[in-house]
Design a protein around this motif. Structure first.
Motif, PDB file in Angstrom:
ATOM      1  N   LEU A 154     -38.035 -33.172-116.944  1.00  0.00           N
ATOM      2  CA  LEU A 154     -36.550 -33.102-116.885  1.00  0.00           C
ATOM      3  C   LEU A 154     -35.914 -32.708-118.203  1.00  0.00           C
ATOM      4  O   LEU A 154     -34.928 -31.949-118.254  1.00  0.00           O
ATOM      5  CB  LEU A 154     -36.074 -34.446-116.324  1.00  0.00           C
ATOM      6  N   ALA A 155     -36.405 -33.371-119.269  1.00  0.00           N
ATOM      7  CA  ALA A 155     -36.209 -33.042-120.538  1.00  0.00           C
ATOM      8  C   ALA A 155     -36.175 -31.503-121.121  1.00  0.00           C
ATOM      9  O   ALA A 155     -35.370 -30.827-121.695  1.00  0.00           O
ATOM     10  CB  ALA A 155     -36.654 -33.755-121.726  1.00  0.00           C
ATOM     11  N   ARG A 156     -37.304 -30.828-120.394  1.00  0.00           N
ATOM     12  CA  ARG A 156     -37.719 -29.426-120.942  1.00  0.00           C
ATOM     13  C   ARG A 156     -36.788 -28.365-120.113  1.00  0.00           C
ATOM     14  O   ARG A 156     -36.708 -27.206-120.463  1.00  0.00           O
ATOM     15  CB  ARG A 156     -39.269 -29.269-120.662  1.00  0.00           C
ATOM     16  N   GLY A 157     -36.218 -28.897-119.098  1.00  0.00           N
ATOM     17  CA  GLY A 157     -35.536 -27.885-118.361  1.00  0.00           C
ATOM     18  C   GLY A 157     -35.606 -27.713-116.811  1.00  0.00           C
ATOM     19  O   GLY A 157     -35.058 -26.892-116.110  1.00  0.00           O
ATOM     20  N   TRP A 158     -36.158 -28.785-115.947  1.00  0.00           N
ATOM     21  CA  TRP A 158     -36.066 -28.770-114.693  1.00  0.00           C
ATOM     22  C   TRP A 158     -34.501 -29.201-114.225  1.00  0.00           C
ATOM     23  O   TRP A 158     -33.890 -30.030-114.685  1.00  0.00           O
ATOM     24  CB  TRP A 158     -36.797 -30.080-114.368  1.00  0.00           C
ATOM     25  N   PRO A 159     -34.088 -28.618-112.949  1.00  0.00           N
ATOM     26  CA  PRO A 159     -34.736 -27.575-112.177  1.00  0.00           C
ATOM     27  C   PRO A 159     -34.841 -26.132-112.865  1.00  0.00           C
ATOM     28  O   PRO A 159     -33.681 -25.787-113.198  1.00  0.00           O
ATOM     29  CB  PRO A 159     -34.105 -27.739-111.187  1.00  0.00           C
ATOM     30  N   THR A 160     -35.913 -25.565-113.009  1.00  0.00           N
ATOM     31  CA  THR A 160     -36.090 -24.192-113.655  1.00  0.00           C
ATOM     32  C   THR A 160     -35.396 -23.212-112.556  1.00  0.00           C
ATOM     33  O   THR A 160     -35.325 -23.659-111.425  1.00  0.00           O
ATOM     34  CB  THR A 160     -37.520 -23.989-113.972  1.00  0.00           C
ATOM     35  N   GLN A 161     -35.162 -22.027-112.996  1.00  0.00           N
ATOM     36  CA  GLN A 161     -34.687 -21.070-112.185  1.00  0.00           C
ATOM     37  C   GLN A 161     -35.846 -20.592-110.882  1.00  0.00           C
ATOM     38  O   GLN A 161     -35.479 -20.256-109.839  1.00  0.00           O
ATOM     39  CB  GLN A 161     -34.401 -19.680-112.920  1.00  0.00           C
ATOM     40  N   ARG A 162     -37.076 -20.732-111.405  1.00  0.00           N
ATOM     41  CA  ARG A 162     -38.059 -20.656-110.367  1.00  0.00           C
ATOM     42  C   ARG A 162     -37.875 -21.520-109.227  1.00  0.00           C
ATOM     43  O   ARG A 162     -38.229 -21.385-108.242  1.00  0.00           O
ATOM     44  CB  ARG A 162     -39.583 -20.520-111.072  1.00  0.00           C
ATOM     45  N   LYS A 163     -37.807 -22.732-109.747  1.00  0.00           N
ATOM     46  CA  LYS A 163     -37.795 -23.999-108.712  1.00  0.00           C
ATOM     47  C   LYS A 163     -36.338 -23.812-107.812  1.00  0.00           C
ATOM     48  O   LYS A 163     -36.499 -24.080-106.506  1.00  0.00           O
ATOM     49  CB  LYS A 163     -37.596 -25.327-109.601  1.00  0.00           C
ATOM     50  N   GLN A 164     -35.277 -23.378-108.411  1.00  0.00           N
ATOM     51  CA  GLN A 164     -34.240 -23.265-107.764  1.00  0.00           C
ATOM     52  C   GLN A 164     -34.377 -21.855-106.465  1.00  0.00           C
ATOM     53  O   GLN A 164     -33.630 -22.141-105.795  1.00  0.00           O
ATOM     54  CB  GLN A 164     -32.978 -22.819-108.705  1.00  0.00           C
ATOM     55  N   SER A 165     -35.090 -21.176-106.922  1.00  0.00           N
ATOM     56  CA  SER A 165     -35.263 -19.881-106.201  1.00  0.00           C
ATOM     57  C   SER A 165     -35.695 -20.446-104.856  1.00  0.00           C
ATOM     58  O   SER A 165     -35.740 -19.887-103.570  1.00  0.00           O
ATOM     59  CB  SER A 165     -36.092 -19.011-106.813  1.00  0.00           C
ATOM     60  N   THR A 166     -36.509 -21.739-104.861  1.00  0.00           N
ATOM     61  CA  THR A 166     -37.157 -22.221-103.372  1.00  0.00           C
ATOM     62  C   THR A 166     -36.022 -22.911-102.715  1.00  0.00           C
ATOM     63  O   THR A 166     -36.396 -23.248-101.585  1.00  0.00           O
ATOM     64  CB  THR A 166     -38.206 -23.049-103.904  1.00  0.00           C
ATOM     65  N   TRP A 167     -34.800 -23.019-103.369  1.00  0.00           N
ATOM     66  CA  TRP A 167     -33.925 -23.831-102.543  1.00  0.00           C
ATOM     67  C   TRP A 167     -32.863 -23.022-102.111  1.00  0.00           C
ATOM     68  O   TRP A 167     -31.729 -23.388-101.604  1.00  0.00           O
ATOM     69  CB  TRP A 167     -33.149 -25.003-103.591  1.00  0.00           C
ATOM     70  N   GLY A 168     -33.189 -21.732-101.931  1.00  0.00           N
ATOM     71  CA  GLY A 168     -32.171 -20.773-101.389  1.00  0.00           C
ATOM     72  C   GLY A 168     -31.574 -21.052-100.091  1.00  0.00           C
ATOM     73  O   GLY A 168     -32.388 -21.509 -99.159  1.00  0.00           O
ATOM     74  N   GLY A 169     -30.177 -21.015-100.144  1.00  0.00           N
ATOM     75  CA  GLY A 169     -29.386 -21.402 -98.986  1.00  0.00           C
ATOM     76  C   GLY A 169     -29.269 -22.727 -98.636  1.00  0.00           C
ATOM     77  O   GLY A 169     -28.482 -23.144 -97.466  1.00  0.00           O
ATOM     78  N   GLU A 170     -29.703 -23.639 -99.329  1.00  0.00           N
ATOM     79  CA  GLU A 170     -29.436 -25.174 -99.124  1.00  0.00           C
ATOM     80  C   GLU A 170     -28.558 -25.847-100.310  1.00  0.00           C
ATOM     81  O   GLU A 170     -28.421 -25.338-101.332  1.00  0.00           O
ATOM     82  CB  GLU A 170     -30.909 -25.774 -99.582  1.00  0.00           C
ATOM     83  N   VAL A 171     -28.130 -26.845 -99.939  1.00  0.00           N
ATOM     84  CA  VAL A 171     -27.363 -27.770-100.626  1.00  0.00           C
ATOM     85  C   VAL A 171     -28.090 -28.881-101.028  1.00  0.00           C
ATOM     86  O   VAL A 171     -28.937 -29.469-100.346  1.00  0.00           O
ATOM     87  CB  VAL A 171     -26.033 -28.508-100.051  1.00  0.00           C
ATOM     88  N   VAL A 172     -28.788 -29.015-102.410  1.00  0.00           N
ATOM     89  CA  VAL A 172     -29.536 -29.791-102.963  1.00  0.00           C
ATOM     90  C   VAL A 172     -29.048 -30.961-103.381  1.00  0.00           C
ATOM     91  O   VAL A 172     -28.299 -30.702-104.467  1.00  0.00           O
ATOM     92  CB  VAL A 172     -30.564 -29.026-103.904  1.00  0.00           C
ATOM     93  N   VAL A 173     -29.300 -32.084-103.053  1.00  0.00           N
ATOM     94  CA  VAL A 173     -28.585 -33.406-103.417  1.00  0.00           C
ATOM     95  C   VAL A 173     -29.494 -34.169-104.578  1.00  0.00           C
ATOM     96  O   VAL A 173     -30.722 -34.545-104.026  1.00  0.00           O
ATOM     97  CB  VAL A 173     -28.118 -34.381-102.240  1.00  0.00           C
ATOM     98  N   ILE A 174     -29.391 -34.105-105.394  1.00  0.00           N
ATOM     99  CA  ILE A 174     -30.334 -34.530-106.824  1.00  0.00           C
ATOM    100  C   ILE A 174     -29.749 -35.913-107.028  1.00  0.00           C
ATOM    101  O   ILE A 174     -28.842 -36.118-107.716  1.00  0.00           O
ATOM    102  CB  ILE A 174     -30.584 -33.915-108.011  1.00  0.00           C
ATOM    103  N   ASP A 175     -30.550 -37.010-106.622  1.00  0.00           N
ATOM    104  CA  ASP A 175     -29.950 -38.612-106.851  1.00  0.00           C
ATOM    105  C   ASP A 175     -30.737 -38.845-108.206  1.00  0.00           C
ATOM    106  O   ASP A 175     -31.925 -38.955-108.492  1.00  0.00           O
ATOM    107  CB  ASP A 175     -30.633 -39.351-105.854  1.00  0.00           C
ATOM    108  N   SER A 176     -29.877 -39.040-109.099  1.00  0.00           N
ATOM    109  CA  SER A 176     -30.495 -39.528-110.456  1.00  0.00           C
ATOM    110  C   SER A 176     -30.071 -40.980-110.716  1.00  0.00           C
ATOM    111  O   SER A 176     -30.252 -41.529-111.985  1.00  0.00           O
ATOM    112  CB  SER A 176     -29.501 -38.886-111.604  1.00  0.00           C
ATOM    113  N   SER A 177     -29.893 -41.836-109.796  1.00  0.00           N
ATOM    114  CA  SER A 177     -29.613 -43.100-109.940  1.00  0.00           C
ATOM    115  C   SER A 177     -30.522 -44.273-110.392  1.00  0.00           C
ATOM    116  O   SER A 177     -30.220 -45.310-111.129  1.00  0.00           O
ATOM    117  CB  SER A 177     -28.989 -43.964-108.473  1.00  0.00           C
ATOM    118  N   GLU A 178     -31.853 -43.796-110.051  1.00  0.00           N
ATOM    119  CA  GLU A 178     -33.122 -44.402-110.493  1.00  0.00           C
ATOM    120  C   GLU A 178     -33.420 -44.082-111.938  1.00  0.00           C
ATOM    121  O   GLU A 178     -34.212 -44.895-112.671  1.00  0.00           O
ATOM    122  CB  GLU A 178     -33.915 -44.612-109.684  1.00  0.00           C
ATOM    123  N   LEU A 179     -32.841 -43.094-112.647  1.00  0.00           N
ATOM    124  CA  LEU A 179     -33.134 -42.685-113.924  1.00  0.00           C
ATOM    125  C   LEU A 179     -32.661 -43.914-115.012  1.00  0.00           C
ATOM    126  O   LEU A 179     -31.431 -44.371-114.897  1.00  0.00           O
ATOM    127  CB  LEU A 179     -32.481 -41.563-114.342  1.00  0.00           C
TER     128      LEU A 179
END
Length: 235
Positions: A154-179
């Motif tokens: 997370l600190a280094r740069g997640w989600p990376t562009q490579r990771k986001q490319s796998t989410w094409g066409g989706e709405v991605v809900v990232i829950d940060s509540s437990e951080l």
């Protein structure tokens, strides 16, 4: 027999030492009352009342600001839209309205998807609730729990562009509540398209303002704040 018994008793009393002590002075009528008087007692009562009343008044004055309380309490936390779900009979109704209020693109980008950071009270699972509400609206949704991602990533740069490319066409809900780190929450928010805050009326208002201030300092706008009832009422 009674006379003899009383005679013996009288003899004992006659030989007893009855001197109580030394008389220091003759008796006299008091020259003044034994109490302090009306004025000293009034002053003392006023001072004692102030000592008790002032701390109690200060405690009652600061108690409402310890928690968020109501929508009015969100004014200094979030200047954007606020959804008050404290009177909704079902939590699903609150999140259906939240999904309607969010300004999402009609279609998520095919190369990166559309990312939302949702942060709420620990245990409220706002990410799951919002993801389900978006699915009910016919959207392709992916739910991601940020707590299962390595904090180093997370600190280094997640989600990376490579990771986001796998989410094409989706709405991605990232829950940060437990951080546990506000810094990681803000860092994650700078890489996503929208931020949604979910807070209970009994949440710590100071902690919520702190997170809101950190987001603002990084130029991150909160798209929507969802106000939830007390945690006990949601069980």
């Amino acid at each position: 027999r009674q006379a003899e018994s009383l005679g013996d008793r009288a003899a004992e009393l006659a030989t007893a030492d009855t001197t109580p002590g030394q008389i220091l002075g003759a008796t006299a009528t008091p020259s003044g009352p034994s109490s302090l008087g009306v004025l000293p007692l009034g002053v003392a009562g006023l001072a004692l009342g102030l000592l008790v009343a002032v701390p109690v008044a200060l405690t009652r004055r600061t108690a409402p600001t310890a928690g968020i309380g109501d929508v009015g309490g969100l004014g200094s936390i979030n200047e954007a839209a606020v959804l008050d779900g404290t009177r909704d009979p079902r939590p699903q109704d609150t999140w259906d309205i939240a999904a309607l209020m969010l300004k999402l693109p009609s279609e998520a980008p095919a190369d990166s998807g559309y990312t939302l950071v949702v942060d709420g009270s620990v245990g409220t699972q706002p990410g799951t609730a919002l993801a389900e509400a978006l699915r009910r609206r016919g959207r392709a949704v992916r739910h991601v729990d940020a707590a299962v991602i390595n904090e180093g990533k997370l600190a280094r740069g997640w989600p990376t562009q490579r990771k986001q490319s796998t989410w094409g066409g989706e709405v991605v809900v990232i829950d940060s509540s437990e951080l546990t780190s506000d810094a990681l929450k803000v860092t994650l928010a700078t890489r996503c398209d929208q931020v949604v805050l979910a807070r209970s009326v009994d949440d710590d208002a100071l902690a919520a303002r702190r997170l809101r201030g950190l987001l603002r300092a990084q130029g991150v706008d909160v798209a929507l704040t969802v106000l939830l009832p007390q945690r006990g009422e949601r069980l």
